[in-house]
Design a protein around this motif. Structure first.
Motif, PDB file in Angstrom:
ATOM      1  N   CYS A 199       0.868  -1.171   0.000  1.00 45.10           N
ATOM      2  CA  CYS A 199       0.000   0.000   0.000  1.00 45.10           C
ATOM      3  C   CYS A 199       0.906   1.222   0.000  1.00 45.10           C
ATOM      4  O   CYS A 199       1.811   1.317   0.821  1.00 45.10           O
ATOM      5  N   GLU A 201      -0.072   4.497   0.167  1.00 43.67           N
ATOM      6  CA  GLU A 201      -0.706   5.739   0.627  1.00 43.67           C
ATOM      7  C   GLU A 201      -0.977   5.550   2.108  1.00 43.67           C
ATOM      8  O   GLU A 201      -1.682   4.606   2.484  1.00 43.67           O
ATOM      9  N   CYS A 203      -2.396   5.015   5.475  1.00 39.10           N
ATOM     10  CA  CYS A 203      -3.805   4.717   5.735  1.00 39.10           C
ATOM     11  C   CYS A 203      -4.053   4.338   7.184  1.00 39.10           C
ATOM     12  O   CYS A 203      -5.056   3.719   7.488  1.00 39.10           O
ATOM     13  N   HIS A 207      -0.358   0.767   8.299  1.00 33.21           N
ATOM     14  CA  HIS A 207      -0.137   0.980   6.857  1.00 33.21           C
ATOM     15  C   HIS A 207       1.094   0.236   6.348  1.00 33.21           C
ATOM     16  O   HIS A 207       1.079  -0.369   5.279  1.00 33.21           O
TER      17      HIS A 207
HETATM   18 CU   LIG Z   1      -1.855   2.047   3.373  1.00 25.19          CU
END
Ligand SMILES: [Cu+2]
Length: 331
Positions: A199, A201, A203, A207
């Motif tokens: 991932c 971005e 989050c 994350h």
């Molecule tokens: Cu993430």
């Protein structure tokens, strides 16, 4: 005779290994294994070469500057500012933009309709993966994708909570998963291999523990794998695994997790039907082995801060062992 001081061989070897290690590997955009990743890597080489030339030009100018005659200064300055400071960057950056835009349609061209598609949903902090074969029933799994080499597959991306970003540097560019939207990322592996995605971005607290595995394999092996994933879960036969299945229902694991072929039909957590066939669990955090299942169930939030699964740390050791035995045979 004068000899240039030379770096000892071992240092040079270590340096070369370090440089090479940074370029290759399962999560490197510089070691492309997909059509999109190849064009992105090509663009990178092209842009790096152009900017190296520009950098050399600027350095040459800087070295030359102290020798320019004072009388020339005004004229030379004007020419430099207008030429080097305005015209050149405008033309140069327009060129880079043009090359980028020229390559974009090929990168984003979707696969023809009527083919297999994959639907990925990002959730804090795992990936739901749904295969939709043309004419067949959907197959749901989690945290692992397999893709056929040489075939373009549309990967549809969506989110169930916050913005995530799907990135497998070796295969394709990065694409966001945005709540309320479905984004399309076509992926076409060019060689077999096992790659890592992540991932990209931020989050939430876990994350950094939201990775996944992508396996690119020959179409025949891929079809075989998909057919196996579509099957119902294996019925446990070993006594420990049978007790584990009972504990699975007794402790409410079924309210969140699905095990196809049983009455466990929860949909808010990863599908566990074939969990032991995957490379990892908890989105790239632990291997899919019996000791790791045990560790995960007993210390969920220590392994993954904030994870939306309650920790079952007060279960007796033998129940944990039984659960792990049950999960480990779900191949
Ligand atoms: Cu993430």
């Amino acid at each position: 005779m004068f000899r240039r001081p030379r770096l000892p061989l071992c240092y040079r070897a270590a340096l070369a290994a370090l440089l090479a290690a940074g370029c290759a590997g399962p999560q490197s955009a510089l070691d492309p294994a997909g059509r999109e990743a190849h064009s992105i890597a090509g663009l990178l080489v092209w842009i790096s070469a152009a900017f190296t030339l520009i950098w050399l030009g600027v350095v040459a100018l800087a070295l030359h500057a102290p020798r320019a005659k004072p009388t020339d200064e005004r004229r030379v300055e004007r020419r430099l500012v207008l030429g080097g400071g305005v015209a050149f960057p405008v033309l140069g950056l327009t060129g880079v933009l043009a090359v980028g835009l020229y390559g974009l349609p090929a990168i984003l061209a979707p696969a023809p309709a009527g083919r297999l598609s994959v639907h990925v949903t990002g959730s804090q902090w795992w990936w739901r993966v749904e295969y939709r074969p043309p004419g067949g029933a959907p197959v749901v799994l989690a945290n692992e994708l397999r893709l056929p080499v040489g075939r373009r597959v549309n990967v549809h991306l969506q989110s169930s909570d916050v913005v995530h970003s799907f990135w497998v540097p070796a295969l394709a560019g990065k694409m966001d998963l945005i709540p309320g939207r479905i984004n399309l990322l076509p992926v076409e592996p060019t060689r077999p291999g096992t790659f890592r995605g992540t991932c990209a971005e931020f989050c939430g607290p876990s994350h950094a523990r939201m990775g996944f595995v992508v396996v690119a394999e020959e179409p025949a092996a891929f079809e075989q794998w998909l057919a196996a994933q579509a099957k119902a879960a294996r019925v446990p036969s070993q006594p420990a695994a049978v007790r584990g299945q009972q504990a699975f229902f007794a402790h409410g694991c079924n309210t969140c997790h699905t095990v196809r072929g049983t009455t466990a039909l929860g949909t808010t957590a990863p599908d566990l039907t074939h969990v032991a066939s995957r490379h990892t669990i908890a989105a790239g955090t632990l291997p899919a082995t019996a000791p790791a299942f045990r560790e995960w169930i007993s210390s969920t939030r220590r392994i993954k801060p904030g994870a939306h699964m309650p920790a079952f740390s007060d279960l007796p050791g033998e129940t944990l062992d039984a659960l792990a035995a049950y999960l480990a045979q779900l191949e």
